[in-house]
Design an enzyme around this catalytic site. Structure first.
Site, mmCIF file in Angstrom:
data_model
loop_
_atom_site.group_PDB
_atom_site.id
_atom_site.type_symbol
_atom_site.label_atom_id
_atom_site.label_comp_id
_atom_site.label_asym_id
_atom_site.label_seq_id
_atom_site.Cartn_x
_atom_site.Cartn_y
_atom_site.Cartn_z
ATOM 1 N N SER A 163 -20.296 5.019 -17.437
ATOM 2 C CA SER A 163 -19.556 4.990 -16.173
ATOM 3 C C SER A 163 -19.692 3.573 -15.619
ATOM 4 O O SER A 163 -20.799 3.116 -15.340
ATOM 5 C CB SER A 163 -20.142 6.014 -15.204
ATOM 6 O OG SER A 163 -19.484 5.889 -13.961
ATOM 7 N N LYS A 207 19.179 -9.913 1.848
ATOM 8 C CA LYS A 207 20.317 -9.791 2.760
ATOM 9 C C LYS A 207 21.596 -10.320 2.109
ATOM 10 O O LYS A 207 22.622 -9.645 2.096
ATOM 11 C CB LYS A 207 20.015 -10.546 4.063
ATOM 12 C CG LYS A 207 21.126 -10.436 5.088
ATOM 13 C CD LYS A 207 20.830 -11.279 6.318
ATOM 14 C CE LYS A 207 20.171 -10.505 7.316
ATOM 15 N NZ LYS A 207 20.196 -10.310 8.592
ATOM 16 N N ARG A 214 19.839 -2.585 3.662
ATOM 17 C CA ARG A 214 18.667 -2.815 2.824
ATOM 18 C C ARG A 214 17.900 -1.501 2.695
ATOM 19 O O ARG A 214 18.102 -0.592 3.513
ATOM 20 C CB ARG A 214 17.757 -3.886 3.438
ATOM 21 C CG ARG A 214 17.260 -3.508 4.814
ATOM 22 C CD ARG A 214 16.456 -4.615 5.448
ATOM 23 N NE ARG A 214 16.213 -4.288 6.844
ATOM 24 C CZ ARG A 214 15.824 -5.150 7.764
ATOM 25 N NH1 ARG A 214 15.638 -6.409 7.449
ATOM 26 N NH2 ARG A 214 15.595 -4.783 8.992
ATOM 27 N N MET A 243 11.323 -14.484 10.297
ATOM 28 C CA MET A 243 11.931 -15.812 10.239
ATOM 29 C C MET A 243 13.069 -15.892 11.262
ATOM 30 O O MET A 243 13.273 -14.979 12.026
ATOM 31 C CB MET A 243 12.410 -16.092 8.830
ATOM 32 C CG MET A 243 11.248 -16.278 7.883
ATOM 33 S SD MET A 243 11.781 -16.449 6.196
ATOM 34 C CE MET A 243 12.489 -14.883 5.859
ATOM 35 N N HIS A 279 11.249 -3.931 17.442
ATOM 36 C CA HIS A 279 10.337 -4.610 16.515
ATOM 37 C C HIS A 279 9.060 -3.804 16.314
ATOM 38 O O HIS A 279 8.610 -3.569 15.203
ATOM 39 C CB HIS A 279 10.008 -6.004 17.058
ATOM 40 C CG HIS A 279 8.992 -6.719 16.241
ATOM 41 N ND1 HIS A 279 7.652 -6.693 16.543
ATOM 42 C CD2 HIS A 279 9.108 -7.428 15.102
ATOM 43 C CE1 HIS A 279 6.990 -7.372 15.632
ATOM 44 N NE2 HIS A 279 7.853 -7.838 14.748
ATOM 45 N N CYS A 302 -16.813 4.282 -11.581
ATOM 46 C CA CYS A 302 -17.130 4.893 -10.290
ATOM 47 C C CYS A 302 -17.351 3.856 -9.191
ATOM 48 O O CYS A 302 -17.753 4.194 -8.092
ATOM 49 C CB CYS A 302 -18.330 5.822 -10.413
ATOM 50 S SG CYS A 302 -19.843 4.970 -10.868
ATOM 51 N N GLY A 359 12.180 -9.793 11.145
ATOM 52 C CA GLY A 359 11.830 -10.537 12.358
ATOM 53 C C GLY A 359 10.888 -11.705 12.151
ATOM 54 O O GLY A 359 10.525 -12.373 13.104
ATOM 55 N N TYR A 411 -11.356 8.374 -17.125
ATOM 56 C CA TYR A 411 -11.173 8.764 -15.727
ATOM 57 C C TYR A 411 -11.553 7.632 -14.786
ATOM 58 O O TYR A 411 -12.246 6.697 -15.171
ATOM 59 C CB TYR A 411 -11.999 10.027 -15.399
ATOM 60 C CG TYR A 411 -13.497 9.818 -15.364
ATOM 61 C CD1 TYR A 411 -14.138 9.343 -14.216
ATOM 62 C CD2 TYR A 411 -14.288 10.094 -16.486
ATOM 63 C CE1 TYR A 411 -15.508 9.146 -14.183
ATOM 64 C CE2 TYR A 411 -15.659 9.908 -16.470
ATOM 65 C CZ TYR A 411 -16.263 9.422 -15.308
ATOM 66 O OH TYR A 411 -17.617 9.217 -15.290
ATOM 67 N N ARG A 418 21.409 -16.912 9.400
ATOM 68 C CA ARG A 418 20.255 -15.998 9.312
ATOM 69 C C ARG A 418 19.455 -16.235 8.050
ATOM 70 O O ARG A 418 20.005 -16.543 6.997
ATOM 71 C CB ARG A 418 20.732 -14.548 9.242
ATOM 72 C CG ARG A 418 21.412 -14.040 10.464
ATOM 73 C CD ARG A 418 22.020 -12.687 10.106
ATOM 74 N NE ARG A 418 22.991 -12.278 11.088
ATOM 75 C CZ ARG A 418 22.743 -11.353 12.016
ATOM 76 N NH1 ARG A 418 21.591 -10.760 12.062
ATOM 77 N NH2 ARG A 418 23.675 -11.033 12.878
HETATM 78 C C1 PEP Z 1 -21.343 0.313 -8.611
HETATM 79 O O1 PEP Z 1 -22.187 -0.569 -8.672
HETATM 80 O O2 PEP Z 1 -20.147 0.120 -8.874
HETATM 81 C C2 PEP Z 1 -21.729 1.681 -8.220
HETATM 82 C C3 PEP Z 1 -20.844 2.655 -8.239
HETATM 83 O O3 PEP Z 1 -22.978 1.838 -7.735
HETATM 84 P P1 PEP Z 1 -23.419 1.429 -6.248
HETATM 85 O O4 PEP Z 1 -22.218 1.048 -5.484
HETATM 86 O O5 PEP Z 1 -24.105 2.621 -5.698
HETATM 87 O O6 PEP Z 1 -24.345 0.291 -6.533
#
Ligand code: PEP
Ligand code: MG
Length: 908
Positions: free
Chosen positions: A799, A29, A373, A111, A491, A866, A109, A886, A100
């Site tokens: 993975s 501000k 802002r 503070m 708000h 994953c 809002g 990936y 303020r």
């Molecule tokens: C993991 O362990 O990150 C995974 C992808 O396998 P799960 O969650 O099925 O154990």
């Protein structure tokens, strides 16, 4: 720290000391007030006390800070006096101040703020004489006592059912006089309110209201510093990752008045629509009012622009003639001032190159800007504004990409009401479309209840007369928010948009009875626990539970995603177990399946019986018989996946969970299973007992299962290769990847790899055709990461299963960590939940090491992740830096990961 250090920075005319790039020191501000002065925009003069003073205050207390800043504050006030030609505390021409808060990041809002500071029994007379408006003077005085009493002297409601104690006094007086509105009270009434307020303060605190303006000022400064650590600010910081060490600045500024009669007004506006992102200047104002009235939602405000006003009237079902006479826009009411405001908003947006949220006051025909802002906005608005500003040449591609917070895309991907269900729905009330989206849930009236019910797994709609910052946690827990009062900038509306939460505000027909815990609409009562639905896009409040369906993605979303793909290096795959999920993820831009958890295919419908037969089998022959029943089912599942992902890689993981997960553990279901499978109850109970594990997460799962029962792996591999050949024969391009879970040693991988390769060779020989495939492993035990080089000699891809890798590296059970993790995060043991955002220095180090070791043996080894972290923006950035090829995440997180991957690439 030194006595000569500058703690105070002036702003106003050409004496301005701060600038926009000094946010860390002056707060958002303060820095922007200074910047507006530099742009030639009219701003009431004032000064900012720096965040450094706040930090000193928190660490060393007010005595130390007072010594350091006293002299500078005196000079600051003298500067404002000179600029305004008034004197602080003067009995005839008093200077009034606003005090303020203003932190580095905006915390709307959260503070404290105090207005009209400097009034006392003498100054009020001076103000009345000068303004020639006795009512105004006494109204300012009673507002000041009310705010100061609340903020500095701590006069709050005594219980959650009680209303504000000052408001109770006002209501009592209004009742006595038989009037409805605050504006119906005359100067004499207001004078009486002042007396009653003072008595209340004396009775409750044992202290008189301070009459010395300097005592008032210091009290206010300390209160603002203290408000940095109030509970609601702490919650907000927690939710928004704002460090406690930042502190807040304090802005002390000359008051200007929007409540000096019909030529005065106050308002809030946005340079673009914060809900939809449309490039339309819009906002709300109230004639003859002070700033807080607009955001507090006490009166229904009017619209700034004519277009906005007409749209508002349409939604509120107000006819044009009524609108024009009762609720005219500022553009109609004060055209010259509107033009000036338009000029200021354009100047500001062009200068900051982002949507601005501005506050203004008109005092007797003169326009003053009080704040600017970068405006909070919904996820949809974030995308549209970024893409339109890019098209308008205001920002470049990389800025546009960085303007969108990946997690906020969530809001665009989430369901809307099913149109058919919506047509059949009963409309019970209408409010303003304060924050778009669809929400359905059970009514609760208190924020703490919203939290408790949500924790118990219920979907709730928080219904309030109006919300206040205290309701933050409850709003966060609710699916949607409904308020009876308040406009688009109330708000509730502002906070809900910031959270991306569906909100309908200002539904005037709703009467909330907190004591009875019910709301009444047109004579009908809706009790706590009843189901309602909110349409935040139209402002409709609907009866009951309404079905939702997937959102359709707009053109700007597509453009943003295309831009993300242009800049990202990593691919984004998805974790999908069904063709439906695979197709959805593909439509969100997934370029492969990074994890198919085959066990999810085992649970469904009839298959569970075959799985249970397999588990109950006493011999390999019996087991193979059961597996033979599963084979065609698995094969057709895999065919569906290969076809849905035509041309893209599909990574299939062998069975992972412990077998007891497929058996019922309660007596009733065990009896049902016995009858169903025509085996004795005793046999089932015995097997359940045999399979019992003290720590299943560390037990007989992953490749340990496949090594104990290679025929399971064989069946899965056969199903996959046959499915791949079938899909290929139908003209689909199949890129199959098969992976072994929970490996810790090379030998484990080799044992499973041998079964898979043997099965592939057998299937290819039987069919007289073959296809290439990759055979790799998950890296999800710390040992696998430590010996990744030896594993890479055989495995064709890695993975990272960061869920298990986190569990085993930290020694936190995935199933049980919930009991202590909140405490751990609160105590700063870990900054974030390590199962949500990767522990970069610990688990992350293992990832980095494994990538390096893997590539040292097999330079082109494909490496992905994953675990859940694949959809978390901060983790995605880390994986980018670690050189992964990936990330793979759930379908809904694919766009988030694509954007996060692009942002990571931009940061390098
Ligand atoms: C993991 O362990 O990150 C995974 C992808 O396998 P799960 O969650 O099925 O154990
Ligand atoms: Mg795992």
């Amino acid at each position: 720290m030194s006595a000569n250090k500058q703690y105070i920075y002036r702003f106003g005319s050409d004496a301005t000391e701060g600038a926009a790039d000094m946010k860390n020191l002056l707060g958002g501000k303060g820095a922007n007030l200074a910047e507006m002065c530099r742009l030639g925009i009219t701003v009431p003069p004032g000064f900012t006390i720096s965040t450094e003073a706040c930090t000193l205050f928190t660490e060393q207390g007010r005595g130390v800070v007072l010594e350091l800043i006293r002299e500078q504050v005196l000079q600051g006030v003298a500067f404002v006096e000179a600029q305004m030609g008034k004197r602080f505390g003067d009995a005839t021409n008093p200077l009034l101040l606003s005090v303020r808060s203003g932190a580095r990041a905006s915390m709307p809002g959260m503070m404290d703020t105090i207005l009209n500071l400097g009034l006392n029994d003498q100054a009020v007379l001076g103000l009345a004489a000068r303004s020639n408006n006795e009512r105004f003077a006494w109204d300012s005085y009673r507002r000041f006592i009310q705010m100061y009493g609340d903020v500095v002297m701590g006069l709050k409601p005594l219980s959650k059912e009680e209303h504000d104690p000052f408001e109770i006094i006002i209501d009592t007086l209004k009742q006595k006089k038989g009037v409805q509105l605050d504006t119906d009270l005359d100067a004499h009434d207001l004078q009486e309110l002042v007396q009653r307020f003072k008595s209340l303060i004396r009775a409750r605190t044992g202290h008189d209201f301070p009459t010395d303006p300097w005592v008032q000022l210091w009290g206010a400064i300390w209160a603002v510093f203290e408000s940095w650590n109030n509970p609601r600010a702490q919650v907000y910081r927690e939710l928004n990752d704002i460090p406690a060490s930042w502190g807040t600045a304090v802005n002390v500024q000359a008051m200007v008045f929007g409540n000096l009669g019909t030529h005065s007004a106050t308002g809030v506006a946005f340079t673009r629509d914060a809900g939809t992102g449309e490039d339309l200047f819009n906002g709300e104002f109230l004639v003859n009012a002070q700033g807080e009235d607009v955001v507090a939602g006490i009166r229904t405000p009017q619209q700034v622009s004519l277009v906005g006003s007409r749209r508002w009237a349409e939604l509120a079902l107000i006819a044009e003639a009524e609108r024009a006479s009762l609720y005219p826009s500022l553009q109609e009411l004060m055209p010259d001032l509107y033009d000036q405001l338009l000029h200021f908003e354009t100047t500001l947006e062009n200068h900051f190159r982002d949507m601005q949220d501005i506050e203004f006051t008109i005092q007797e025909g003169k326009l003053w800007m009080l704040q600017t802002r970068n405006g909070k906005r919904t996820g949809a608005a974030m995308v549209r504004i970024a893409m339109e500003m890019l098209e308008q040449g205001m920002i470049d591609e990389t800025t546009a990409l960085q303007r969108v917070t990946p997690d906020r895309l969530n809001e665009l991907l989430h369901p809307v009401f099913d149109p058919q269900a919506l047509r059949a729905a009963t409309l019970i009330a209408r409010g303003l479309p304060a924050s778009p989206g669809a929400a359905t849930g059970q009514i609760v009236f208190f924020a703490d209840d919203a939290e408790a019910w949500a924790k118990a797994g219920k979907a709730v709609i928080l219904v309030r007369q109006e919300t206040s910052p205290e309701d933050l946690r409850g709003m966060n827990a609710a699916k949607g928010i409904l308020t009876a009062r308040g406009g688009m900038t109330s708000h509730a509306a502002v906070v809900a948009r910031g959270m991306g939460k569906c909100c309908v505000s200002g539904a005037g027909a709703v009467h909330v009875d907190l004591k009875a815990r019910c709301m009444r609409i047109a004579g009908t009562d809706y009790a706590e626990g009843d189901w309602i639905s909110l349409n935040g896009t139209t402002g409709e409040v609907l009866l009951g539970r309404i079905a939702t369906r997937d959102a359709e993605l707009s053109g700007d979303f597509g453009k943003l995603m295309a831009l993300a793909d242009k800049y990202k290096r990593m691919e984004v795959r998805t974790n999908a177990d069904t063709p439906h999920e695979a197709r959805m993820a593909r439509s969100f831009g997934a370029t492969g399946i990074g994890l198919c958890r085959t066990e999810h295919m085992f649970f469904e419908g009839e298959r569970i019986t075959a799985v249970r037969e397999m588990i109950l089998a006493d011999t390999e022959a019996q087991r193979r018989k059961a597996l033979a029943k599963l084979l065609p089912i698995q094969r057709s599942d895999f065919e569906g996946l290969f076809e849905a992902m035509n041309g893209l890689p599909v990574t299939i993981r062998l069975l992972d969970p412990p077998l007891h997960e497929f058996l019922p553990h309660d007596d009733g279901n065990q009896r049902l299973m016995a009858a169903d499978m025509q085996v004795s109850l005793g046999k089932i109970k015995l097997r359940v007992e045999e399979l019992h594990e003290f720590n299943p997460m560390m037990g007989h799962r992953g490749c340990r299962l496949g090594i104990s029962y290679p025929e399971i792996t064989e069946m899965q591999a056969r199903a996959m290769f046959e499915a791949a050949l079938n899909a290929q024969a139908r003209g689909f391009t199949v890129k199959a990847e098969i992976m072994v879970p929970l490996v810790g040693t090379l030998r484990e991988f080799n044992l499973q790899a041998a079964v898979i390769r043997r099965t592939a060779a057998a299937v290819f020989a039987e069919r007289g055709e073959s296809l290439p495939y990759l055979l790799g492993t998950m890296i999800e035990t710390p040992r696998a990461a430590l010996v990744a080089d030896s594993i890479a000699a055989q495995a064709e891809f890695f993975s990272f299963g960061t869920n298990d890798l986190t569990q085993m590296t930290l020694g936190f059970s995935r199933d049980d960590a919930g009991k202590f993790l909140p405490t751990y995060i609160q105590q700063g043991v870990y900054e974030h939940d390590p199962f949500r955002s990767i522990d970069q220095v610990g688990v992350g180090a293992l990832v980095q090491m494994a990538v390096q070791k893997g590539r040292s043996v097999r330079p082109d080894i494909e490496v992905g992740v994953c675990g859940e972290h694949g959809g978390d923006p901060a983790s995605v950035a880390f994986f980018h830096r670690a050189g992964l090829d990936y990330v793979s995440c759930s379908p809904y997180r694919v766009p988030i990961a694509r954007l996060a991957a692009a942002q990571a690439a931009l940061l390098g």
